[in-house]
Design an enzyme around this catalytic site. Structure first.
Site, PDB file in Angstrom:
ATOM      1  N   LYS A  74     -94.178  32.170-143.933  1.00 53.94           N
ATOM      2  CA  LYS A  74     -93.398  33.133-144.436  1.00 53.94           C
ATOM      3  C   LYS A  74     -93.618  34.680-144.790  1.00 53.94           C
ATOM      4  CE  LYS A  74     -90.194  30.257-145.180  1.00 53.94           C
ATOM      5  NZ  LYS A  74     -88.417  29.741-145.464  1.00 53.94           N
TER       6      LYS A  74
ATOM      7  N   LYS B 232     -92.813  22.461-134.233  1.00 51.56           N
ATOM      8  CA  LYS B 232     -91.891  21.677-135.288  1.00 51.56           C
ATOM      9  C   LYS B 232     -90.382  22.712-134.755  1.00 51.56           C
ATOM     10  CE  LYS B 232     -90.839  23.674-139.513  1.00 51.56           C
ATOM     11  NZ  LYS B 232     -89.511  23.719-140.722  1.00 51.56           N
TER      12      LYS B 232
ATOM     13  N   LYS C 129     -84.626  26.661-136.115  1.00 55.77           N
ATOM     14  CA  LYS C 129     -83.260  27.396-135.946  1.00 55.77           C
ATOM     15  C   LYS C 129     -83.798  28.532-135.327  1.00 55.77           C
ATOM     16  CE  LYS C 129     -83.065  28.004-140.956  1.00 55.77           C
ATOM     17  NZ  LYS C 129     -83.461  27.047-141.882  1.00 55.77           N
TER      18      LYS C 129
HETATM   19  P1  ATP Z   1     -87.280  26.621-141.039  1.00 53.68           P
HETATM   20  O1  ATP Z   1     -85.930  26.209-138.990  1.00 53.68           O
HETATM   21  O2  ATP Z   1     -86.402  28.133-140.662  1.00 53.68           O
HETATM   22  O3  ATP Z   1     -88.360  25.833-140.268  1.00 53.68           O
HETATM   23  P2  ATP Z   1     -86.041  24.083-141.928  1.00 53.68           P
HETATM   24  O4  ATP Z   1     -85.263  24.004-140.335  1.00 53.68           O
HETATM   25  O5  ATP Z   1     -87.473  23.509-141.542  1.00 53.68           O
HETATM   26  O6  ATP Z   1     -86.298  25.978-141.675  1.00 53.68           O
HETATM   27  P3  ATP Z   1     -86.039  23.915-144.742  1.00 53.68           P
HETATM   28  O7  ATP Z   1     -84.719  23.392-145.734  1.00 53.68           O
HETATM   29  O8  ATP Z   1     -87.040  24.427-144.560  1.00 53.68           O
HETATM   30  O9  ATP Z   1     -85.394  24.368-143.467  1.00 53.68           O
HETATM   31  O10 ATP Z   1     -85.999  22.153-144.244  1.00 53.68           O
HETATM   32  C1  ATP Z   1     -85.113  20.519-144.737  1.00 53.68           C
HETATM   33  C2  ATP Z   1     -85.798  19.665-144.966  1.00 53.68           C
HETATM   34  O11 ATP Z   1     -85.615  19.569-143.208  1.00 53.68           O
HETATM   35  C3  ATP Z   1     -87.331  19.801-145.385  1.00 53.68           C
HETATM   36  O12 ATP Z   1     -86.991  18.069-145.718  1.00 53.68           O
HETATM   37  C4  ATP Z   1     -87.911  19.170-143.841  1.00 53.68           C
HETATM   38  O13 ATP Z   1     -89.426  19.006-144.245  1.00 53.68           O
HETATM   39  C5  ATP Z   1     -87.268  19.049-142.789  1.00 53.68           C
HETATM   40  N1  ATP Z   1     -87.361  19.861-141.428  1.00 53.68           N
HETATM   41  C6  ATP Z   1     -87.359  20.803-141.564  1.00 53.68           C
HETATM   42  N2  ATP Z   1     -87.618  20.900-139.834  1.00 53.68           N
HETATM   43  C7  ATP Z   1     -87.776  19.787-139.323  1.00 53.68           C
HETATM   44  C8  ATP Z   1     -88.490  19.393-137.743  1.00 53.68           C
HETATM   45  N3  ATP Z   1     -88.499  19.768-137.434  1.00 53.68           N
HETATM   46  N4  ATP Z   1     -89.052  17.806-138.018  1.00 53.68           N
HETATM   47  C9  ATP Z   1     -89.483  17.336-139.640  1.00 53.68           C
HETATM   48  N5  ATP Z   1     -88.630  17.332-140.526  1.00 53.68           N
HETATM   49  C10 ATP Z   1     -87.959  18.972-140.461  1.00 53.68           C
END
Ligand code: ATP
Ligand code: LTN
Length: 336
Positions: A118, A200, A203
């Protein structure tokens, strides 16, 4: 009720309301929470304090915070069975966060991969909150003395530093904190972007990201453009190394249908991606349809959502304040 509270193990997790919820959040985290609701005593919260480590538009944040609660409930997190709350409604998170800051080393925070990621993405705003984020997360967790913290794989390192902080504190003051275990989903622990099978689903890459509130036609379009693989095999076979795009689609398909990988390979034997991709899209659309419809209904009922947040804050504060009082006493803060 009283009996269940004693017998059941406790789970706690949170998601930042920093963007719309997507299939990665759902399959990696929320679905697993909802699936376990009867076996554990569950606390789930929106981590709004964490979101401001990156600049947010205040009106947007406010709106998403309420809408996200509607989506949690629509995903199956019943507020009667789970404590659902907003982090900033429970001041104990910030209060314990400060104390734990003083039991965390600069060096260990410097090693956190999320901080490195980040801070390289937001070079103009490498603030202290971004750096100490894992300490607040440790406070979020330890206040509730949970047995398990269900998160996606990317958050495992943060649960590990939380364990280190708790162990350090306990070694000075006795058994104050329960040492929690991360709980990583077997399926869906890491869903990749549909157009970026190496990264991964996130958003920040909206084209390859399926949002829970996406319309069916948008979901269909995103799957249609999903990257499969660069070879000409056109065969639905699970191979994470050679065919990461196809394996990702198979992972998504298996988590929404409950079918095993072998069953999926059999189902699409000799059929190719032209049949497979629309089938995955259809399964996801149908899986998300009732969630979207219920969330849309709930989003219109602000009075209900406010009452869930109010009730959740009361229940969460009761548990959190008990731990905080103990910590204050242990470190030597004068009690009245
Ligand atoms: P960003 O999209 O900015 O990377 P994010 O969507 O990961 O953010 P978080 O609040 O960090 O948002 O994630 C919320 C939960 O969802 C966490 O437990 C994270 O591990 C899980 N998660 C997020 N993205 C994934 C993914 N692609 N696959 C599996 N689990 C996910
Ligand atoms: N850091 C997490 C969100 C989060 C969390 C927590 C998860 C904040 N506090 C406590 C589990 C337990 C994330 O970004 N996904």
């Amino acid at each position: 009720m009283e009996e269940n509270t004693i017998v059941k193990k406790r789970m706690l997790s949170g998601i930042q309301p920093s963007g719309d919820l997507h299939l990665g959040n759902y399959l990696g985290a929320i679905k697993n929470w909802a699936d376990r609701v009867n076996d554990y005593e569950c606390f789930y919260f929106m981590a709004d304090l964490h979101t401001i480590t990156v600049r947010q538009e205040p009106a947007e944040l406010r709106k998403r915070t309420v809408n996200q609660l509607a989506q949690y409930i629509a995903c199956g997190l019943d507020p009667e069975k789970n404590t659902l709350f907003l982090q900033s409604h429970v001041p104990a998170h910030s209060q314990l966060g400060w104390v734990l800051n003083c039991y965390t080393q600069f060096g260990e925070l410097s090693r956190m991969t999320q901080f490195k990621d980040k801070s390289s993405k937001h070079k103009d705003n490498i603030n202290a909150g971004l750096f100490t984020y894992p300490v607040l997360m440790a406070a979020d967790i330890l206040l509730y003395q949970p047995d398990f913290v269900p998160v996606g794989e990317d958050q495992k390192q943060h649960v590990e530093i939380c364990r280190d902080i708790a162990q350090r504190f306990n070694s000075i003051y006795g058994d104050v904190f329960k040492i929690p275990e991360p709980m990583i989903a077997e399926n869906g622990a890491r869903i990749y972007g549909l157009n970026t099978p190496g990264d991964k689903m996130s958003k920040s890459i909206p084209e390859g990201c399926v949002f829970l509130m996406d319309r069916p036609e948008d979901i269909a379009r995103k799957f249609k453009r999903a990257v499969t693989d660069s070879d000409t095999e056109n065969c639905v076979r699970y191979d994470k190394v050679e065919k990461p795009g196809v394996a990702n689609l198979m992972d998504i398909y298996r988590t929404v249908t409950g079918n095993s990988i072998e069953e999926i390979e059999r189902e699409f034997d000799g059929k190719g991606y032209g049949v497979f991709k629309p089938a995955v899209a259809e399964a996801v659309i149908e899986h998300l349809r009732p969630i979207r419809e219920e969330a849309e209904r709930l989003m219109k009922d602000k009075a209900y959502l406010d009452s869930v947040y109010k009730d959740g804050a009361e229940r969460a504060s009761y548990v959190a304040n008990k731990t905080l009082r103990k910590v204050y006493k242990k470190v030597g803060f004068y009690q009245l």
